[in-house]
Design a protein around this motif. Structure first.
Motif, PDB file in Angstrom:
ATOM      1  N   ALA A  79      23.134  -7.733  92.002  1.00  0.00           N
ATOM      2  CA  ALA A  79      22.777  -7.884  93.214  1.00  0.00           C
ATOM      3  C   ALA A  79      22.277  -6.272  93.502  1.00  0.00           C
ATOM      4  CB  ALA A  79      23.387  -7.728  94.017  1.00  0.00           C
ATOM      5  N   THR A  80      23.437  -5.566  92.546  1.00  0.00           N
ATOM      6  CA  THR A  80      22.396  -3.880  92.713  1.00  0.00           C
ATOM      7  C   THR A  80      21.238  -3.990  92.252  1.00  0.00           C
ATOM      8  OG1 THR A  80      24.044  -4.165  91.196  1.00  0.00           O
ATOM      9  CG2 THR A  80      24.469  -2.878  92.817  1.00  0.00           C
ATOM     10  N   GLY A  94      21.042   4.977 109.188  1.00  0.00           N
ATOM     11  CA  GLY A  94      21.399   3.638 109.705  1.00  0.00           C
ATOM     12  C   GLY A  94      21.305   2.769 108.418  1.00  0.00           C
ATOM     13  N   LEU A  95      20.271   2.984 107.864  1.00  0.00           N
ATOM     14  CA  LEU A  95      20.265   2.730 106.766  1.00  0.00           C
ATOM     15  C   LEU A  95      20.748   2.821 104.474  1.00  0.00           C
ATOM     16  CD1 LEU A  95      18.074   0.549 104.441  1.00  0.00           C
ATOM     17  CD2 LEU A  95      16.749   2.662 103.920  1.00  0.00           C
ATOM     18  N   GLY A  96      21.269   4.054 105.472  1.00  0.00           N
ATOM     19  CA  GLY A  96      22.058   4.622 104.074  1.00  0.00           C
ATOM     20  C   GLY A  96      23.453   4.328 104.519  1.00  0.00           C
ATOM     21  N   CYS A  97      24.050   3.696 105.514  1.00  0.00           N
ATOM     22  CA  CYS A  97      25.549   2.816 106.023  1.00  0.00           C
ATOM     23  C   CYS A  97      25.018   1.847 105.586  1.00  0.00           C
ATOM     24  CB  CYS A  97      25.832   3.459 107.550  1.00  0.00           C
ATOM     25  SG  CYS A  97      25.658   5.120 107.965  1.00  0.00           S
ATOM     26  N   ALA A  98      24.109   1.450 105.672  1.00  0.00           N
ATOM     27  CA  ALA A  98      24.246  -0.094 105.789  1.00  0.00           C
ATOM     28  C   ALA A  98      24.372  -0.258 104.088  1.00  0.00           C
ATOM     29  CB  ALA A  98      22.710  -0.117 105.714  1.00  0.00           C
ATOM     30  N   ILE A  99      23.447   0.587 103.369  1.00  0.00           N
ATOM     31  CA  ILE A  99      23.749   0.204 101.380  1.00  0.00           C
ATOM     32  C   ILE A  99      25.709   0.649 101.199  1.00  0.00           C
ATOM     33  CG2 ILE A  99      23.147   1.136  99.747  1.00  0.00           C
ATOM     34  CD1 ILE A  99      20.991   1.884 100.635  1.00  0.00           C
ATOM     35  N   ALA A 100      25.549   1.573 102.009  1.00  0.00           N
ATOM     36  CA  ALA A 100      27.352   1.914 101.747  1.00  0.00           C
ATOM     37  C   ALA A 100      28.197   0.916 102.002  1.00  0.00           C
ATOM     38  CB  ALA A 100      28.366   3.440 102.103  1.00  0.00           C
ATOM     39  N   GLY A 101      27.512   0.363 103.516  1.00  0.00           N
ATOM     40  CA  GLY A 101      28.484  -1.193 103.827  1.00  0.00           C
ATOM     41  C   GLY A 101      28.447  -1.841 102.634  1.00  0.00           C
ATOM     42  N   LEU A 102      27.663  -2.502 102.343  1.00  0.00           N
ATOM     43  CA  LEU A 102      26.915  -3.669 101.511  1.00  0.00           C
ATOM     44  C   LEU A 102      28.028  -2.734 100.171  1.00  0.00           C
ATOM     45  CD1 LEU A 102      24.901  -6.200 101.149  1.00  0.00           C
ATOM     46  CD2 LEU A 102      23.313  -4.282 100.386  1.00  0.00           C
ATOM     47  N   SER A 103      27.260  -2.041  99.404  1.00  0.00           N
ATOM     48  CA  SER A 103      28.621  -1.642  98.307  1.00  0.00           C
ATOM     49  C   SER A 103      30.171  -2.097  98.343  1.00  0.00           C
ATOM     50  CB  SER A 103      28.204  -0.350  97.729  1.00  0.00           C
ATOM     51  OG  SER A 103      27.521   0.027  98.619  1.00  0.00           O
ATOM     52  N   GLY A 104      30.830  -1.616  99.852  1.00  0.00           N
ATOM     53  CA  GLY A 104      31.910  -2.655 100.036  1.00  0.00           C
ATOM     54  C   GLY A 104      31.957  -3.972  99.969  1.00  0.00           C
ATOM     55  N   ILE A 105      31.184  -4.701 100.671  1.00  0.00           N
ATOM     56  CA  ILE A 105      30.945  -5.969 100.165  1.00  0.00           C
ATOM     57  C   ILE A 105      31.023  -6.628  98.911  1.00  0.00           C
ATOM     58  CG2 ILE A 105      29.240  -6.537 101.035  1.00  0.00           C
ATOM     59  CD1 ILE A 105      30.459  -9.506 101.864  1.00  0.00           C
ATOM     60  N   LEU A 106      30.185  -5.702  97.960  1.00  0.00           N
ATOM     61  CA  LEU A 106      29.689  -5.962  96.660  1.00  0.00           C
ATOM     62  C   LEU A 106      31.211  -5.898  96.787  1.00  0.00           C
ATOM     63  CD1 LEU A 106      26.405  -5.699  96.069  1.00  0.00           C
ATOM     64  CD2 LEU A 106      27.544  -7.688  96.428  1.00  0.00           C
ATOM     65  N   ALA A 107      31.653  -4.931  96.365  1.00  0.00           N
ATOM     66  CA  ALA A 107      33.108  -4.374  95.378  1.00  0.00           C
ATOM     67  C   ALA A 107      34.253  -5.325  95.976  1.00  0.00           C
ATOM     68  CB  ALA A 107      33.118  -2.607  95.823  1.00  0.00           C
ATOM     69  N   SER A 108      34.200  -5.662  97.301  1.00  0.00           N
ATOM     70  CA  SER A 108      35.770  -6.124  97.045  1.00  0.00           C
ATOM     71  C   SER A 108      36.100  -7.063  96.520  1.00  0.00           C
ATOM     72  CB  SER A 108      35.243  -6.547  98.688  1.00  0.00           C
ATOM     73  OG  SER A 108      34.516  -7.479  99.393  1.00  0.00           O
ATOM     74  N   PRO A 109      35.463  -7.621  96.125  1.00  0.00           N
ATOM     75  CA  PRO A 109      36.338  -8.668  95.149  1.00  0.00           C
ATOM     76  C   PRO A 109      36.866  -8.593  93.647  1.00  0.00           C
ATOM     77  CG  PRO A 109      34.703  -9.761  95.613  1.00  0.00           C
ATOM     78  CD  PRO A 109      34.075  -8.500  95.914  1.00  0.00           C
ATOM     79  N   THR A 110      36.336  -7.249  93.228  1.00  0.00           N
ATOM     80  CA  THR A 110      36.854  -6.182  91.942  1.00  0.00           C
ATOM     81  C   THR A 110      37.723  -5.576  92.787  1.00  0.00           C
ATOM     82  OG1 THR A 110      34.592  -4.263  92.417  1.00  0.00           O
ATOM     83  CG2 THR A 110      34.770  -6.389  91.153  1.00  0.00           C
ATOM     84  N   ARG A 111      38.778  -4.586  93.639  1.00  0.00           N
ATOM     85  CA  ARG A 111      38.929  -3.826  94.047  1.00  0.00           C
ATOM     86  C   ARG A 111      40.052  -4.368  94.813  1.00  0.00           C
ATOM     87  NH1 ARG A 111      36.842   0.635  94.000  1.00  0.00           N
ATOM     88  NH2 ARG A 111      35.580   0.702  92.030  1.00  0.00           N
ATOM     89  N   SER A 112      41.099  -4.049  95.626  1.00  0.00           N
ATOM     90  CA  SER A 112      42.129  -4.656  96.463  1.00  0.00           C
ATOM     91  C   SER A 112      41.593  -3.861  97.907  1.00  0.00           C
ATOM     92  CB  SER A 112      43.631  -3.991  97.024  1.00  0.00           C
ATOM     93  OG  SER A 112      43.308  -2.372  96.385  1.00  0.00           O
TER      94      SER A 112
END
Lengths: 284, 319
Positions: A142-143, A189-207
């Motif tokens: 995905a990344t 906006g795009l930069g922040c969207a990417i940050a949010g996207l990394s957040g959801i992508l990372a969420s299953p791997t960390r608390s």
């Protein structure tokens, strides 16, 4: 095997640093709230996944929402500060991160949410040299896709041309009739969207908790410093490098894992203060 | 009005000493006054680097933490006297500042902020992992200073008023030192570097060495604040090293007025008082403090004290 884990971890770093780098390269703003946007993304992602049960749906909706949050931030908070030096937007986004952390605490509680691995992506898969969590493979894919997308946007489209031109000389671009304020708005906006996207992508791997953005911010700064400020290629390469260094150290010297990436940064600073891919004198 | 302000700034050490001497009587309780004293010093040390030389460090919690931990470790594990322990805390923070400064001054601008933040995280992890010495997550407990003798007079450190004035003694020394530094040629070079680094270099000043020296001085002062905090709290929480703690120094300086002598103290007082008041209504004080801070960045970048000063300045010019 550990190398793959490192790449999976590193791809999150790469994505975060890419978002930071987009905003910095264009607007000359270091978004200190980037970690907070990452955290908000993780919360929203898990929340939507919880109520709809559809991972793909929340994977689309989350970055849209964090992106909108980014648009509002740029328009009403960052924009009045252009031309007042580099420190003010940085300070403002720092204050914003305080507020975002508290908002998430009020909304979801201080404990945070349990992270969920989407159904089709749980379990492991044989990658030839051993079994590897499916989700992490998905993460890498995905990344890679997102990074390719951003690369395509910047290198192959008219919009990307304007971004690059604007970063090089905003006056000329303005004279050519481009509404630079709108471009800045969209890039933020795009930069922040990417940050949010990394957040959801990372969420299953960390608390997922309100403080999760804090260490990751420091780590994405390390990536940016190692890669070289404002260099998208540097952000991606350094992100992967940092991920691999981290997971290799945690394999051999578990106690030193967190330290290792900062040591990496110190070494890079000593040898090349401008970072691996940074241009000399491009450090403001 | 104007002449009073001029009088205050001419005798700024005396003025702040007198004010701080009566300060605990106007505060709701002594612990808050002590806190303001300590964080005012912390913000002042930070402001030396940020306000007067234009280097925005996000790693100053490291020095507060090093000062706290070394003082605490000295007392808890090695049974040192509190005076020696403070000295060790300050020296340790200065050495930390030398190392961090050496790496960080190779970079400029925003880069500097990012590097100091990242280096501050190293210090955090080092103390976090050294659990046998620092207590790790739980912090270092049992930094006890009960009573001792000064010139044969017994002093009870647990009495908050006594504690306030002992801490004030050290703070005043630091304030005097900062005032001397700012009035010296070094202070002039610092401001020259803030205004235009290239020009300062062209004038023949060694920019890199000045930066490093000020970084070390600033670290030592923040280390002193940390040492005093360890004595005050009797414990050293791991939070001391957290980057939000570095952010507090930044916020206090901005709130009060960066690059002004009294600003950081004003900022520390306002912020801690605000925190104290807000916590009685809601536990989400961070949001309130964050919003107030954003408001100041947007509309009053000179801070409370700085705005007052510049208003008076305008007044003076128009006369």
């Amino acid at each position: 095997m550990q190398l793959l884990t490192g790449i999976a971890l590193g791809s999150i770093y790469a994505l975060l640093a890419l978002g930071l780098c987009l905003i910095f390269g264009m607007l000359n703003v270091v978004n200190f709230a980037h970690g907070a946007f990452f955290m908000v993304g993780a919360f929203l992602g898990v929340y939507f996944l919880g109520i709809t049960g559809n991972f793909w749906f929340s994977l689309v909706l989350t970055p849209l929402l964090t992106g909108c949050l980014g648009l509002v931030t740029e328009r009403f908070l960052v924009r009045p500060l252009y031309g007042r030096g580099l420190d003010y937007p940085l300070l403002l986004t720092f204050g914003l991160s305080y507020v975002l952390i508290e908002v998430m605490r009020v909304t979801f509680g201080i404990e945070g949410l349990p992270s969920i691995t989407p159904d089709g992506l749980s379990g492991t898969v044989n990658v030839g040299i051993g079994f590897f969590p499916k989700y992490r493979l998905f993460l890498i894919a995905a990344t890679a896709l997102i990074i390719l997308g951003v690369w395509f946007l910047i290198q192959k489209t008219r919009y990307g041309l304007i971004i690059k031109a604007g970063a090089a000389d905003q006056e000329i671009v303005k004279v050519l009739g481009v509404d630079i304020a709108k471009v800045w708005l969209l890039v933020f906006g795009l930069g922040c969207a990417i940050a949010g996207l990394s957040g959801i992508l990372a969420s299953p791997t960390r608390s997922v908790n309100p403080e999760m953005g804090i260490p990751i911010l420091a780590e994405s700064f390390v990536v940016t410093v190692v890669g070289g400020m404002g260099s998208p290629v540097g952000a991606v390469v350094a992100g992967l490098l940092v991920g691999v260094v981290y997971s290799m150290t945690s394999l051999f010297f578990p106690d030193l894992a967190e330290l290792s990436i900062f040591v990496l940064m110190a070494v890079v600073l000593l040898i090349r203060p401008q970072g691996l891919f940074g241009k000399a004198g491009a450090m403001g | 009005m104007n002449s009073y302000f001029q009088l205050i700034s001419r005798h700024r050490v005396l003025a702040s000493t007198l004010f701080l001497a009566i300060f605990p009587f106007i505060m709701p309780y002594e612990a808050l006054a002590i806190n303001i004293l300590i964080f005012g010093l912390f913000a002042m040390g930070f402001n030396l680097l940020f306000g007067y030389m234009g280097l925005l460090s996000f790693g100053h919690a490291a020095f507060l933490g090093i000062g706290s931990y070394l003082t605490g470790i000295g007392i808890v594990h090695y049974g040192l006297g509190w005076g020696t322990a403070i000295l060790i805390g300050v020296i340790g923070a200065a050495i930390g500042g030398l190392i961090m400064g050496f790496l960080a001054i190779r970079t400029r601008g925003i880069y500097f902020s990012m590097v100091t933040l990242a280096l501050g995280q190293i210090v955090y992890y080092v103390f976090y992992k050294a659990e046998s010495l620092t207590g790790g997550e739980n912090g270092l407990r049992g930094v006890r200073v009960d009573s001792f003798n000064i010139l044969g007079i017994p002093v009870d450190f647990l009495n908050p008023m006594v504690k306030y004035y002992i801490i004030l003694f050290f703070v005043v020394i630091a304030i005097w030192l900062i005032s001397r530094i700012l009035n010296s040629p070094l202070g002039a070079v610092m401001e020259a570097i803030r205004e235009n680094e290239k020009r300062a270099a062209a004038c023949g000043f060694d920019v890199a060495r000045t930066k490093l020296l000020v970084f070390v001085l600033s670290a030592a002062i923040c280390g002193l604040a940390g040492s005093l905090r360890a004595l005050h709290l009797s414990i050293v929480p791991i939070d001391s090293l957290h980057y939000l703690q570095s952010g507090q120094a930044v916020m206090m300086s901005i709130l009060g007025g960066m690059g002004t002598f009294f600003g950081p103290f004003v900022g520390a007082a306002v912020m801690l008082y605000l925190e104290d008041v807000v916590t009685t209504f809601t536990k989400h004080w961070m949001a309130v403090v964050g919003l107030v801070f954003m408001f100041f960045v947007l509309f009053f970048p000179k801070g409370i004290w700085g705005t007052i000063l510049s208003k008076l300045q305008i007044h003076q010019d128009s006369k």
